[in-house]
Design a protein around this motif. Structure first.
Motif, PDB file in Angstrom:
ATOM      1  N   HIS A   1       0.802  -1.216   0.000  1.00 47.46           N
ATOM      2  CA  HIS A   1       0.000   0.000   0.000  1.00 47.46           C
ATOM      3  C   HIS A   1       0.845   1.281   0.000  1.00 47.46           C
ATOM      4  N   ALA A   2       2.161   1.140  -0.038  1.00 42.72           N
ATOM      5  CA  ALA A   2       3.036   2.310  -0.062  1.00 42.72           C
ATOM      6  C   ALA A   2       2.842   3.100  -1.349  1.00 42.72           C
ATOM      7  N   VAL A   3       3.080   4.407  -1.292  1.00 42.84           N
ATOM      8  CA  VAL A   3       3.006   5.260  -2.482  1.00 42.84           C
ATOM      9  C   VAL A   3       4.269   6.088  -2.580  1.00 42.84           C
ATOM     10  N   ASP A   4       4.636   6.482  -3.800  1.00 36.20           N
ATOM     11  CA  ASP A   4       5.826   7.308  -3.981  1.00 36.20           C
ATOM     12  C   ASP A   4       5.481   8.791  -3.853  1.00 36.20           C
ATOM     13  N   ASN A   5       6.424   9.656  -4.170  1.00 34.88           N
ATOM     14  CA  ASN A   5       6.202  11.095  -4.009  1.00 34.88           C
ATOM     15  C   ASN A   5       5.104  11.642  -4.909  1.00 34.88           C
ATOM     16  N   ASP A   6       4.804  10.921  -5.997  1.00 35.61           N
ATOM     17  CA  ASP A   6       3.705  11.314  -6.892  1.00 35.61           C
ATOM     18  C   ASP A   6       2.414  10.592  -6.541  1.00 35.61           C
ATOM     19  N   LYS A   7       2.424   9.922  -5.387  1.00 35.05           N
ATOM     20  CA  LYS A   7       1.262   9.165  -4.893  1.00 35.05           C
ATOM     21  C   LYS A   7       0.891   7.996  -5.806  1.00 35.05           C
ATOM     22  N   ARG A   8       1.864   7.504  -6.569  1.00 33.11           N
ATOM     23  CA  ARG A   8       1.622   6.331  -7.394  1.00 33.11           C
ATOM     24  C   ARG A   8       1.703   5.073  -6.541  1.00 33.11           C
ATOM     25  N   THR A   9       0.764   4.177  -6.762  1.00 32.52           N
ATOM     26  CA  THR A   9       0.727   2.925  -6.014  1.00 32.52           C
ATOM     27  C   THR A   9       1.471   1.829  -6.774  1.00 32.52           C
TER      28      THR A   9
ATOM     29  N   ASN B   1      -6.040   6.932 -11.676  1.00 33.19           N
ATOM     30  CA  ASN B   1      -6.046   5.700 -10.893  1.00 33.19           C
ATOM     31  C   ASN B   1      -5.411   4.578 -11.707  1.00 33.19           C
ATOM     32  N   ALA B   2      -5.413   3.378 -11.148  1.00 29.94           N
ATOM     33  CA  ALA B   2      -4.754   2.256 -11.830  1.00 29.94           C
ATOM     34  C   ALA B   2      -5.388   1.962 -13.181  1.00 29.94           C
ATOM     35  N   LEU B   3      -6.701   2.097 -13.278  1.00 32.12           N
ATOM     36  CA  LEU B   3      -7.371   1.857 -14.553  1.00 32.12           C
ATOM     37  C   LEU B   3      -6.922   2.857 -15.614  1.00 32.12           C
ATOM     38  N   SER B   4      -6.721   4.100 -15.207  1.00 31.27           N
ATOM     39  CA  SER B   4      -6.227   5.125 -16.138  1.00 31.27           C
ATOM     40  C   SER B   4      -4.854   4.727 -16.685  1.00 31.27           C
ATOM     41  N   TYR B   5      -3.992   4.191 -15.800  1.00 25.18           N
ATOM     42  CA  TYR B   5      -2.664   3.750 -16.234  1.00 25.18           C
ATOM     43  C   TYR B   5      -2.781   2.571 -17.201  1.00 25.18           C
ATOM     44  N   ALA B   6      -3.690   1.675 -16.908  1.00 19.70           N
ATOM     45  CA  ALA B   6      -3.868   0.511 -17.778  1.00 19.70           C
ATOM     46  C   ALA B   6      -4.348   0.933 -19.160  1.00 19.70           C
ATOM     47  N   ILE B   7      -5.296   1.859 -19.195  1.00 15.19           N
ATOM     48  CA  ILE B   7      -5.831   2.354 -20.483  1.00 15.19           C
ATOM     49  C   ILE B   7      -4.722   3.049 -21.284  1.00 15.19           C
ATOM     50  N   ALA B   8      -3.915   3.850 -20.578  1.00 17.35           N
ATOM     51  CA  ALA B   8      -2.832   4.577 -21.251  1.00 17.35           C
ATOM     52  C   ALA B   8      -1.807   3.605 -21.833  1.00 17.35           C
TER      53      ALA B   8
ATOM     54  N   HIS C   1      -5.131  -9.498  -4.869  1.00 21.14           N
ATOM     55  CA  HIS C   1      -5.419 -10.488  -3.827  1.00 21.14           C
ATOM     56  C   HIS C   1      -5.054  -9.936  -2.459  1.00 21.14           C
ATOM     57  N   GLY C   2      -4.043  -9.081  -2.400  1.00 21.18           N
ATOM     58  CA  GLY C   2      -3.633  -8.485  -1.131  1.00 21.18           C
ATOM     59  C   GLY C   2      -4.502  -7.323  -0.692  1.00 21.18           C
ATOM     60  N   GLY C   3      -5.486  -6.963  -1.512  1.00 22.23           N
ATOM     61  CA  GLY C   3      -6.429  -5.923  -1.118  1.00 22.23           C
ATOM     62  C   GLY C   3      -5.993  -4.512  -1.429  1.00 22.23           C
ATOM     63  N   ILE C   4      -5.148  -4.322  -2.432  1.00 23.05           N
ATOM     64  CA  ILE C   4      -4.705  -2.977  -2.776  1.00 23.05           C
ATOM     65  C   ILE C   4      -5.887  -2.146  -3.266  1.00 23.05           C
ATOM     66  N   ASP C   5      -5.847  -0.868  -2.985  1.00 19.26           N
ATOM     67  CA  ASP C   5      -6.952   0.038  -3.340  1.00 19.26           C
ATOM     68  C   ASP C   5      -6.907   0.342  -4.843  1.00 19.26           C
ATOM     69  N   THR C   6      -7.888  -0.155  -5.583  1.00 15.89           N
ATOM     70  CA  THR C   6      -7.908   0.054  -7.025  1.00 15.89           C
ATOM     71  C   THR C   6      -8.398   1.450  -7.400  1.00 15.89           C
ATOM     72  N   SER C   7      -9.016   2.139  -6.455  1.00 16.29           N
ATOM     73  CA  SER C   7      -9.569   3.466  -6.751  1.00 16.29           C
ATOM     74  C   SER C   7      -8.635   4.607  -6.370  1.00 16.29           C
ATOM     75  N   ALA C   8      -7.507   4.283  -5.737  1.00 16.37           N
ATOM     76  CA  ALA C   8      -6.570   5.325  -5.309  1.00 16.37           C
ATOM     77  C   ALA C   8      -6.095   6.140  -6.512  1.00 16.37           C
ATOM     78  N   LYS C   9      -5.885   7.443  -6.306  1.00 11.13           N
ATOM     79  CA  LYS C   9      -5.454   8.326  -7.384  1.00 11.13           C
ATOM     80  C   LYS C   9      -4.096   8.956  -7.059  1.00 11.13           C
ATOM     81  N   ASP C  10      -3.292   9.147  -8.099  1.00 12.86           N
ATOM     82  CA  ASP C  10      -2.008   9.818  -7.904  1.00 12.86           C
ATOM     83  C   ASP C  10      -2.228  11.321  -7.868  1.00 12.86           C
ATOM     84  N   GLN C  11      -1.140  12.083  -7.811  1.00  4.75           N
ATOM     85  CA  GLN C  11      -1.287  13.533  -7.697  1.00  4.75           C
ATOM     86  C   GLN C  11      -1.835  14.177  -8.973  1.00  4.75           C
ATOM     87  N   PHE C  12      -1.900  13.404 -10.056  1.00  3.82           N
ATOM     88  CA  PHE C  12      -2.451  13.911 -11.314  1.00  3.82           C
ATOM     89  C   PHE C  12      -3.914  13.492 -11.509  1.00  3.82           C
ATOM     90  N   GLY C  13      -4.456  12.815 -10.496  1.00  8.93           N
ATOM     91  CA  GLY C  13      -5.848  12.400 -10.561  1.00  8.93           C
ATOM     92  C   GLY C  13      -6.086  11.103 -11.300  1.00  8.93           C
TER      93      GLY C  13
END
Length: 238
Positions: A185-193, A226-233, A212-224
């Motif tokens: 669940h750690a995040v970097d300086n850009d709040k990326r998971t 989330n993980a789905l946005s990264y996957a689409i990109a 499986h470990g329960g990571i938050d799929t809805s978390a957003k980085d400092q640019f708004g």
């Protein structure tokens, strides 16, 4: 100057041999250590021609040099002569940092078994575990973990070893860290998971472990994003 000895230059893929040939080693004991000359180093120390912790202009000791060049017999000799394992160079690197950075497993083992601290962070915030992760040396990662290496230390960019592994697509090491209960669940300086970073290289197995470990799929980085946005990109159908 041999930038291979410096953490700021350690990840730049230049030719090591050429740098070594250009580098002017400052003193007799440092030159002897670089050449792996055990007999000469022993002679210099026995006759008091130099101290076991003699520094060069960048505060590097003979142990820093022996660890950088992988001369395990000299590492053992210097330890036997009561050198200080924890002295820092100008970049806050210990001999253990250098041994790990250059993937000298035998030197790493000797240093750890003699009490070297694996949790010292250099000027860029890299611990020995960060270096082992980047170099993707799982054997060294396992040795460090067995000697209580901290998996949650963050470098100057906020990367824990796990986040660094995912950022640079070191999937085998990332899996090993997750199996050893690294904080997913750690995040970097850009709040990326970890999940965001894992999508970049389509690391399907890692993504499964994170979900499986329960990571938050809805978390957003400092640019708004989330993980789905990264996957689409990344055009990754996750």
């Amino acid at each position: 100057m041999d930038s291979k000895l410096f953490p700021a230059e350690s990840f730049i893929g230049r030719n090591f041999r050429k740098r070594v040939l250009r580098y002017k080693v400052p003193s007799r004991i440092h030159r002897a250590v670089c050449g792996g000359d055990v007999e000469k180093v022993n002679h210099i120390l026995a006759y008091g021609e130099a101290g076991v912790d003699e520094r060069d202009k960048k505060n590097r000791t003979p142990l820093h040099y022996a660890s950088t060049f992988g001369h395990s017999e000299l590492v053992s000799l210097l330890i036997k002569k009561k050198c200080n394992l924890e002295l820092l160079d100008n970049y806050f690197s210990t001999a253990l940092n250098k041994a790990v950075e250059h993937q000298h497993e035998e030197c790493v083992e000797i240093l750890l078994n003699n009490g070297a601290n694996p949790n010292v962070q250099d000027i860029n915030g890299y611990s020995s575990l960060h270096y082992a992760v980047f170099c993707q040396t799982t054997a060294i990662v396992e040795k460090l973990l067995s000697h209580n290496a901290n998996m949650e230390l963050q470098n100057k960019d906020g990367h824990t070893p796990l986040l660094l592994a995912l950022k640079h697509n070191k999937q085998e090491v990332a899996e090993l860290l997750i199996q050893n209960n690294a904080n997913i669940h750690a995040v970097d300086n850009d709040k990326r998971t970890a999940l965001m970073l894992a999508t970049k290289y389509e690391a399907k197995h890692i993504i499964e472990l994170l979900l499986h470990g329960g990571i938050d799929t809805s978390a957003k980085d400092q640019f708004g994003k989330n993980a789905l946005s990264y996957a689409i990109a990344s055009c990754f159908n996750v």
